[in-house]
Design a protein around this motif. Sequence first.
Motif, PDB file in Angstrom:
ATOM      1  N   LEU A   1       0.636  -1.134  -0.066  1.00  0.00           N
ATOM      2  CA  LEU A   1      -0.145   0.133   0.021  1.00  0.00           C
ATOM      3  C   LEU A   1       0.815   1.274  -0.117  1.00  0.00           C
ATOM      4  O   LEU A   1       0.451   2.234  -0.774  1.00  0.00           O
ATOM      5  CB  LEU A   1      -0.930   0.088   1.178  1.00  0.00           C
ATOM      6  N   LEU A   2       2.317   1.247   0.538  1.00  0.00           N
ATOM      7  CA  LEU A   2       2.755   2.398   0.724  1.00  0.00           C
ATOM      8  C   LEU A   2       3.432   2.829  -0.843  1.00  0.00           C
ATOM      9  O   LEU A   2       3.539   3.711  -0.984  1.00  0.00           O
ATOM     10  CB  LEU A   2       4.001   2.397   1.753  1.00  0.00           C
ATOM     11  N   ASN A   3       3.756   1.598  -1.253  1.00  0.00           N
ATOM     12  CA  ASN A   3       4.382   1.763  -2.635  1.00  0.00           C
ATOM     13  C   ASN A   3       3.246   1.981  -3.647  1.00  0.00           C
ATOM     14  O   ASN A   3       3.562   2.760  -4.644  1.00  0.00           O
ATOM     15  CB  ASN A   3       4.941   0.411  -3.036  1.00  0.00           C
ATOM     16  N   LEU A   4       2.182   1.832  -3.380  1.00  0.00           N
ATOM     17  CA  LEU A   4       1.033   2.402  -4.307  1.00  0.00           C
ATOM     18  C   LEU A   4       0.890   3.806  -4.310  1.00  0.00           C
ATOM     19  O   LEU A   4       0.212   4.451  -5.189  1.00  0.00           O
ATOM     20  CB  LEU A   4      -0.302   1.709  -4.033  1.00  0.00           C
ATOM     21  N   ILE A   5       1.045   4.403  -3.191  1.00  0.00           N
ATOM     22  CA  ILE A   5       0.933   5.845  -2.888  1.00  0.00           C
ATOM     23  C   ILE A   5       1.982   6.474  -3.679  1.00  0.00           C
ATOM     24  O   ILE A   5       3.175   6.339  -3.292  1.00  0.00           O
ATOM     25  CB  ILE A   5       0.804   6.207  -1.423  1.00  0.00           C
ATOM     26  N   PRO A   6       1.479   7.422  -4.610  1.00  0.00           N
ATOM     27  CA  PRO A   6       2.717   8.262  -5.321  1.00  0.00           C
ATOM     28  C   PRO A   6       3.526   8.957  -4.510  1.00  0.00           C
ATOM     29  O   PRO A   6       3.008   9.564  -3.356  1.00  0.00           O
ATOM     30  CB  PRO A   6       1.826   9.118  -6.357  1.00  0.00           C
ATOM     31  N   GLY A   7       4.643   8.989  -4.737  1.00  0.00           N
ATOM     32  CA  GLY A   7       5.603   9.766  -3.866  1.00  0.00           C
ATOM     33  C   GLY A   7       6.346   9.094  -2.832  1.00  0.00           C
ATOM     34  O   GLY A   7       7.143   9.591  -2.033  1.00  0.00           O
ATOM     35  N   THR A   8       6.099   8.072  -2.599  1.00  0.00           N
ATOM     36  CA  THR A   8       6.736   6.989  -1.725  1.00  0.00           C
ATOM     37  C   THR A   8       7.194   5.781  -2.025  1.00  0.00           C
ATOM     38  O   THR A   8       6.373   5.265  -3.042  1.00  0.00           O
ATOM     39  CB  THR A   8       5.622   6.683  -0.494  1.00  0.00           C
ATOM     40  N   MET A   9       8.110   5.203  -1.582  1.00  0.00           N
ATOM     41  CA  MET A   9       8.662   3.886  -2.051  1.00  0.00           C
ATOM     42  C   MET A   9       9.378   3.194  -0.755  1.00  0.00           C
ATOM     43  O   MET A   9      10.501   3.850  -0.211  1.00  0.00           O
ATOM     44  CB  MET A   9       9.676   4.034  -3.225  1.00  0.00           C
ATOM     45  N   VAL A  10       9.040   2.111  -0.547  1.00  0.00           N
ATOM     46  CA  VAL A  10       9.714   1.206   0.520  1.00  0.00           C
ATOM     47  C   VAL A  10      11.020   0.961  -0.013  1.00  0.00           C
ATOM     48  O   VAL A  10      11.138   0.184  -0.791  1.00  0.00           O
ATOM     49  CB  VAL A  10       8.711   0.197   1.024  1.00  0.00           C
ATOM     50  N   LEU A  11      12.082   1.432   0.750  1.00  0.00           N
ATOM     51  CA  LEU A  11      13.338   1.039   0.674  1.00  0.00           C
ATOM     52  C   LEU A  11      14.147  -0.199   1.056  1.00  0.00           C
ATOM     53  O   LEU A  11      14.698  -0.998   0.676  1.00  0.00           O
ATOM     54  CB  LEU A  11      14.379   2.182   0.871  1.00  0.00           C
ATOM     55  N   GLU A  12      13.499  -0.501   2.713  1.00  0.00           N
ATOM     56  CA  GLU A  12      14.110  -1.465   3.173  1.00  0.00           C
ATOM     57  C   GLU A  12      13.030  -2.017   4.236  1.00  0.00           C
ATOM     58  O   GLU A  12      12.260  -1.212   4.793  1.00  0.00           O
ATOM     59  CB  GLU A  12      15.308  -1.146   4.136  1.00  0.00           C
ATOM     60  N   ILE A  13      13.024  -3.398   4.451  1.00  0.00           N
ATOM     61  CA  ILE A  13      11.922  -3.979   5.423  1.00  0.00           C
ATOM     62  C   ILE A  13      12.656  -4.653   6.456  1.00  0.00           C
ATOM     63  O   ILE A  13      13.668  -5.415   6.183  1.00  0.00           O
ATOM     64  CB  ILE A  13      11.040  -4.968   4.697  1.00  0.00           C
ATOM     65  N   ASP A  14      12.564  -4.164   7.626  1.00  0.00           N
ATOM     66  CA  ASP A  14      13.200  -4.835   8.998  1.00  0.00           C
ATOM     67  C   ASP A  14      12.075  -5.703   9.619  1.00  0.00           C
ATOM     68  O   ASP A  14      11.408  -5.488  10.524  1.00  0.00           O
ATOM     69  CB  ASP A  14      13.889  -3.979   9.920  1.00  0.00           C
ATOM     70  N   ARG A  15      12.129  -6.961   9.198  1.00  0.00           N
ATOM     71  CA  ARG A  15      10.974  -7.838   9.434  1.00  0.00           C
ATOM     72  C   ARG A  15      11.302  -8.224  11.096  1.00  0.00           C
ATOM     73  O   ARG A  15      10.106  -8.175  11.562  1.00  0.00           O
ATOM     74  CB  ARG A  15      11.268  -9.294   8.807  1.00  0.00           C
ATOM     75  N   ARG A  16      12.386  -8.368  11.536  1.00  0.00           N
ATOM     76  CA  ARG A  16      12.527  -8.805  12.799  1.00  0.00           C
ATOM     77  C   ARG A  16      11.678  -7.890  14.042  1.00  0.00           C
ATOM     78  O   ARG A  16      11.319  -7.829  14.829  1.00  0.00           O
ATOM     79  CB  ARG A  16      13.748  -9.064  13.483  1.00  0.00           C
ATOM     80  N   ARG A  17      12.266  -6.329  13.447  1.00  0.00           N
ATOM     81  CA  ARG A  17      11.795  -5.271  14.125  1.00  0.00           C
ATOM     82  C   ARG A  17      10.489  -4.399  13.688  1.00  0.00           C
ATOM     83  O   ARG A  17       9.948  -3.504  14.429  1.00  0.00           O
ATOM     84  CB  ARG A  17      13.106  -4.162  14.440  1.00  0.00           C
ATOM     85  N   CYS A  18       9.834  -5.211  12.687  1.00  0.00           N
ATOM     86  CA  CYS A  18       8.745  -4.465  12.068  1.00  0.00           C
ATOM     87  C   CYS A  18       8.790  -3.214  11.970  1.00  0.00           C
ATOM     88  O   CYS A  18       8.119  -2.262  12.153  1.00  0.00           O
ATOM     89  CB  CYS A  18       7.419  -4.908  13.067  1.00  0.00           C
ATOM     90  N   VAL A  19       9.974  -2.765  11.106  1.00  0.00           N
ATOM     91  CA  VAL A  19      10.163  -1.511  10.740  1.00  0.00           C
ATOM     92  C   VAL A  19      10.401  -1.359   9.224  1.00  0.00           C
ATOM     93  O   VAL A  19      10.894  -2.415   8.546  1.00  0.00           O
ATOM     94  CB  VAL A  19      11.548  -0.796  11.459  1.00  0.00           C
TER      95      VAL A  19
END
Length: 177
Positions: free
Chosen positions: A121-139
């Motif tokens: 959903l964050l990637n679908l919002i224009p002007g935002t792009m998820v660069l990294e996911i820290d699965r362990r810390r949920c960040v």
Amino acid sequence: MNAEQVFGVSKSVIVRGALLIWLAVVYTALWGDLSVANILGGLAVGALIIFALPLPRMPVTGQLSLRALAELTVVSVYYAMESSFQIAWFAIRPAPPPVSGVLRVNLSTRSDLVMVLCTDLLNLIPGTMVLEIDRRRCVVYVHVLDVSSEAAVQRFYETTRRLDRLLVAAFERTVSR
């Protein structure tokens, strides 16, 4: 009745059936022609994909909340439209480009499925792009187009908190007994 069954049919059969229908719809849409041959071809290709390339089992707990899912859909469409207008304004306004930056977002979910849905959903919002996911810390670390003011940063955090809250409400709600 077993908790893993709905109307006498196991949840995995329901999920596979829904996935097969979805793949057939996508196949038909990609061909651009609604015909019996394309629908049957989509079902055949979908069945081949489902059985030849099975998805790993993902533990899902809780119960789907249709009200929260409906609200999530409306809010997501609104945020995407609002961001599209914002980017269009940035493109035509007589000013320098906005200051962009990377922001850290702490998610309240503990589910891999909900974390993936949130980043999508964050990637679908224009002007935002998820660069990294820290699965362990949920960040997640998100590149944001406009961080030029404290108000713009707070708007972004309010957006992500609302999406996170709605995703958790829609997909992670625990079943009461």
